[in-house]
Motif scaffolding. Structure first.
Motif, PDB file in Angstrom:
ATOM      1  N   SER A   1      51.780  16.514 -28.470  1.00 16.60           N
ATOM      2  CA  SER A   1      51.161  15.428 -27.708  1.00 16.60           C
ATOM      3  C   SER A   1      50.826  14.267 -28.617  1.00 16.60           C
ATOM      4  CB  SER A   1      49.875  15.915 -27.034  1.00 16.60           C
ATOM      5  OG  SER A   1      50.182  16.771 -25.975  1.00 16.60           O
ATOM      6  N   GLY A   2      51.010  13.056 -28.087  1.00 16.15           N
ATOM      7  CA  GLY A   2      50.666  11.847 -28.828  1.00 16.15           C
ATOM      8  C   GLY A   2      49.165  11.722 -29.017  1.00 16.15           C
ATOM      9  N   THR A   3      48.755  10.750 -29.812  1.00 13.62           N
ATOM     10  CA  THR A   3      47.337  10.578 -30.146  1.00 13.62           C
ATOM     11  C   THR A   3      46.563   9.811 -29.082  1.00 13.62           C
ATOM     12  OG1 THR A   3      47.914   8.592 -31.373  1.00 13.62           O
ATOM     13  CG2 THR A   3      47.789  10.649 -32.615  1.00 13.62           C
ATOM     14  N   GLY A   4      47.241   9.199 -28.139  1.00 12.83           N
ATOM     15  CA  GLY A   4      46.569   8.447 -27.088  1.00 12.83           C
ATOM     16  C   GLY A   4      47.253   8.669 -25.759  1.00 12.83           C
ATOM     17  N   SER A   5      46.772   7.971 -24.754  1.00  9.29           N
ATOM     18  CA  SER A   5      47.357   8.101 -23.423  1.00  9.29           C
ATOM     19  C   SER A   5      46.952   6.889 -22.595  1.00  9.29           C
ATOM     20  CB  SER A   5      46.872   9.391 -22.758  1.00  9.29           C
ATOM     21  OG  SER A   5      45.456   9.437 -22.725  1.00  9.29           O
ATOM     22  N   TRP A   6      47.490   6.773 -21.406  1.00 13.17           N
ATOM     23  CA  TRP A   6      47.075   5.713 -20.499  1.00 13.17           C
ATOM     24  C   TRP A   6      46.789   6.328 -19.144  1.00 13.17           C
ATOM     25  CZ3 TRP A   6      52.040   6.563 -21.985  1.00 13.17           C
ATOM     26  CH2 TRP A   6      53.038   6.599 -21.023  1.00 13.17           C
ATOM     27  N   TYR A   7      46.003   5.612 -18.336  1.00 13.30           N
ATOM     28  CA  TYR A   7      45.526   6.107 -17.053  1.00 13.30           C
ATOM     29  C   TYR A   7      45.865   5.126 -15.939  1.00 13.30           C
ATOM     30  CZ  TYR A   7      42.618   9.186 -19.913  1.00 13.30           C
ATOM     31  OH  TYR A   7      42.177  10.116 -20.813  1.00 13.30           O
ATOM     32  N   MET A   8      46.001   5.660 -14.739  1.00 14.16           N
ATOM     33  CA  MET A   8      46.233   4.826 -13.560  1.00 14.16           C
ATOM     34  C   MET A   8      45.728   5.570 -12.332  1.00 14.16           C
ATOM     35  SD  MET A   8      47.368   2.091 -12.144  1.00 14.16           S
ATOM     36  CE  MET A   8      48.395   1.195 -13.279  1.00 14.16           C
ATOM     37  N   CYS A   9      45.224   4.823 -11.358  1.00 10.99           N
ATOM     38  CA  CYS A   9      44.899   5.398 -10.059  1.00 10.99           C
ATOM     39  C   CYS A   9      46.165   5.367  -9.218  1.00 10.99           C
ATOM     40  CB  CYS A   9      43.801   4.597  -9.363  1.00 10.99           C
ATOM     41  SG  CYS A   9      42.172   4.929 -10.014  1.00 10.99           S
ATOM     42  N   CYS A  10      46.586   6.518  -8.721  1.00 10.51           N
ATOM     43  CA  CYS A  10      47.772   6.624  -7.880  1.00 10.51           C
ATOM     44  C   CYS A  10      47.360   7.161  -6.518  1.00 10.51           C
ATOM     45  CB  CYS A  10      48.799   7.570  -8.507  1.00 10.51           C
ATOM     46  SG  CYS A  10      49.487   7.014 -10.082  1.00 10.51           S
ATOM     47  N   TYR A  11      47.958   6.604  -5.495  1.00 10.16           N
ATOM     48  CA  TYR A  11      47.606   6.959  -4.125  1.00 10.16           C
ATOM     49  C   TYR A  11      48.494   8.088  -3.604  1.00 10.16           C
ATOM     50  CZ  TYR A  11      46.927   6.513   0.893  1.00 10.16           C
ATOM     51  OH  TYR A  11      46.666   6.766   2.207  1.00 10.16           O
ATOM     52  N   ASP A  12      47.858   9.158  -3.118  1.00  9.23           N
ATOM     53  CA  ASP A  12      48.559  10.288  -2.515  1.00  9.23           C
ATOM     54  C   ASP A  12      48.533  10.092  -1.000  1.00  9.23           C
ATOM     55  OD1 ASP A  12      49.473  12.684  -1.472  1.00  9.23           O
ATOM     56  OD2 ASP A  12      48.017  13.933  -2.522  1.00  9.23           O
TER      57      ASP A  12
ATOM     58  N   ARG B   1      46.509  10.776 -15.823  1.00  6.19           N
ATOM     59  CA  ARG B   1      46.604  10.521 -17.267  1.00  6.19           C
ATOM     60  C   ARG B   1      48.051  10.767 -17.684  1.00  6.19           C
ATOM     61  NH1 ARG B   1      44.090  14.087 -22.199  1.00  6.19           N
ATOM     62  NH2 ARG B   1      44.643  12.620 -23.858  1.00  6.19           N
ATOM     63  N   TYR B   2      48.636   9.787 -18.362  1.00  6.38           N
ATOM     64  CA  TYR B   2      50.009   9.895 -18.854  1.00  6.38           C
ATOM     65  C   TYR B   2      49.957  10.145 -20.358  1.00  6.38           C
ATOM     66  CZ  TYR B   2      51.075   7.999 -14.301  1.00  6.38           C
ATOM     67  OH  TYR B   2      51.153   7.808 -12.948  1.00  6.38           O
ATOM     68  N   ILE B   3      50.621  11.211 -20.794  1.00  3.38           N
ATOM     69  CA  ILE B   3      50.571  11.644 -22.188  1.00  3.38           C
ATOM     70  C   ILE B   3      51.997  11.761 -22.719  1.00  3.38           C
ATOM     71  CG2 ILE B   3      49.751  13.437 -23.769  1.00  3.38           C
ATOM     72  CD1 ILE B   3      47.968  14.370 -21.279  1.00  3.38           C
ATOM     73  N   ASP B   4      52.283  11.060 -23.807  1.00  2.00           N
ATOM     74  CA  ASP B   4      53.608  11.155 -24.419  1.00  2.00           C
ATOM     75  C   ASP B   4      53.711  12.404 -25.284  1.00  2.00           C
ATOM     76  OD1 ASP B   4      54.598   8.781 -23.345  1.00  2.00           O
ATOM     77  OD2 ASP B   4      53.912   7.577 -25.037  1.00  2.00           O
ATOM     78  N   CYS B   5      54.892  13.009 -25.301  1.00  2.00           N
ATOM     79  CA  CYS B   5      55.206  14.103 -26.216  1.00  2.00           C
ATOM     80  C   CYS B   5      56.092  13.508 -27.306  1.00  2.00           C
ATOM     81  CB  CYS B   5      55.913  15.233 -25.487  1.00  2.00           C
ATOM     82  SG  CYS B   5      54.858  16.050 -24.264  1.00  2.00           S
ATOM     83  N   CYS B   6      55.807  13.854 -28.550  1.00  2.00           N
ATOM     84  CA  CYS B   6      56.383  13.154 -29.699  1.00  2.00           C
ATOM     85  C   CYS B   6      57.132  14.090 -30.647  1.00  2.00           C
ATOM     86  CB  CYS B   6      55.256  12.493 -30.485  1.00  2.00           C
ATOM     87  SG  CYS B   6      54.094  11.556 -29.476  1.00  2.00           S
TER      88      CYS B   6
ATOM     89  N   THR C   1      57.228  12.046 -21.235  1.00  2.00           N
ATOM     90  CA  THR C   1      55.866  11.728 -20.802  1.00  2.00           C
ATOM     91  C   THR C   1      55.416  12.708 -19.735  1.00  2.00           C
ATOM     92  OG1 THR C   1      56.259   9.400 -21.282  1.00  2.00           O
ATOM     93  CG2 THR C   1      54.385   9.901 -19.856  1.00  2.00           C
ATOM     94  N   ARG C   2      54.189  13.211 -19.907  1.00  2.00           N
ATOM     95  CA  ARG C   2      53.571  14.134 -18.948  1.00  2.00           C
ATOM     96  C   ARG C   2      52.625  13.355 -18.032  1.00  2.00           C
ATOM     97  NH1 ARG C   2      50.469  17.308 -22.983  1.00  2.00           N
ATOM     98  NH2 ARG C   2      49.415  18.022 -21.146  1.00  2.00           N
ATOM     99  N   ALA C   3      52.439  13.831 -16.799  1.00  2.00           N
ATOM    100  CA  ALA C   3      51.497  13.249 -15.846  1.00  2.00           C
ATOM    101  C   ALA C   3      50.494  14.330 -15.457  1.00  2.00           C
ATOM    102  CB  ALA C   3      52.222  12.735 -14.613  1.00  2.00           C
ATOM    103  N   VAL C   4      49.198  14.078 -15.717  1.00  2.00           N
ATOM    104  CA  VAL C   4      48.161  15.073 -15.457  1.00  2.00           C
ATOM    105  C   VAL C   4      47.065  14.440 -14.596  1.00  2.00           C
ATOM    106  CG1 VAL C   4      46.466  16.606 -16.537  1.00  2.00           C
ATOM    107  CG2 VAL C   4      48.640  16.141 -17.697  1.00  2.00           C
ATOM    108  N   LEU C   5      46.757  15.061 -13.457  1.00  2.00           N
ATOM    109  CA  LEU C   5      45.661  14.578 -12.608  1.00  2.00           C
ATOM    110  C   LEU C   5      44.342  14.950 -13.242  1.00  2.00           C
ATOM    111  CD1 LEU C   5      46.948  15.553  -9.066  1.00  2.00           C
ATOM    112  CD2 LEU C   5      47.044  13.349 -10.191  1.00  2.00           C
TER     113      LEU C   5
END
Length: 114
Positions: free
Chosen positions: A48-59, A69-74, A106-110
């Motif tokens: 896993s990368g050292t940082g991540s980014w976030y977004m509100c997504c509508y279901d 939370r979006y997390i890159d694998c490196c 990139t991983r996507a985690v709720l």
């Protein structure tokens, strides 16, 4: 309340290989599930990368927005090519959260509700 906690960490396993899933609303990069990983773990040989980014997504099914939370694998070497149909380009370009390494997927985690 316990069931809600479980849901938050298990978004939509049946459709884990589609960039059009609602929880991938801001995902950029290759889906980890296409390279032997998943949204809960990086593929073998990556971290896993050292940082991540976030977004509100509508279901739309639940009529609710969730924080993703979006997390890159490196990797320290060059990243393998992303298989056809596995590269997401939702949202604006993101930082390289791998530092001096290469982003493999990139991983996507709720993580909660918005």
């Amino acid at each position: 309340m316990f069931a809600t906690g479980i849901f938050l960490f298990d978004p939509e396993p049946a459709s884990a290989q589609s960039c059009s899933d609602w929880f991938r609303c801001n995902q950029r990069g290759c889906l980890c599930s296409c390279l032997g990983g998943s949204d809960s773990s990086c593929p073998p040989g990556t971290v896993s990368g050292t940082g991540s980014w976030y977004m509100c997504c509508y279901d739309p099914r639940r009529n609710r927005a969730f924080i993703v939370r979006y997390i890159d694998c490196c990797t320290t070497g060059s990243a393998p090519p992303c298989p056809t149909g596995c590269g997401c380009a939702n949202g604006p370009p993101q930082n390289n959260w791998c530092g001096t390494g290469s982003v493999v997927c990139t991983r996507a985690v709720l993580v909660g509700t918005c």
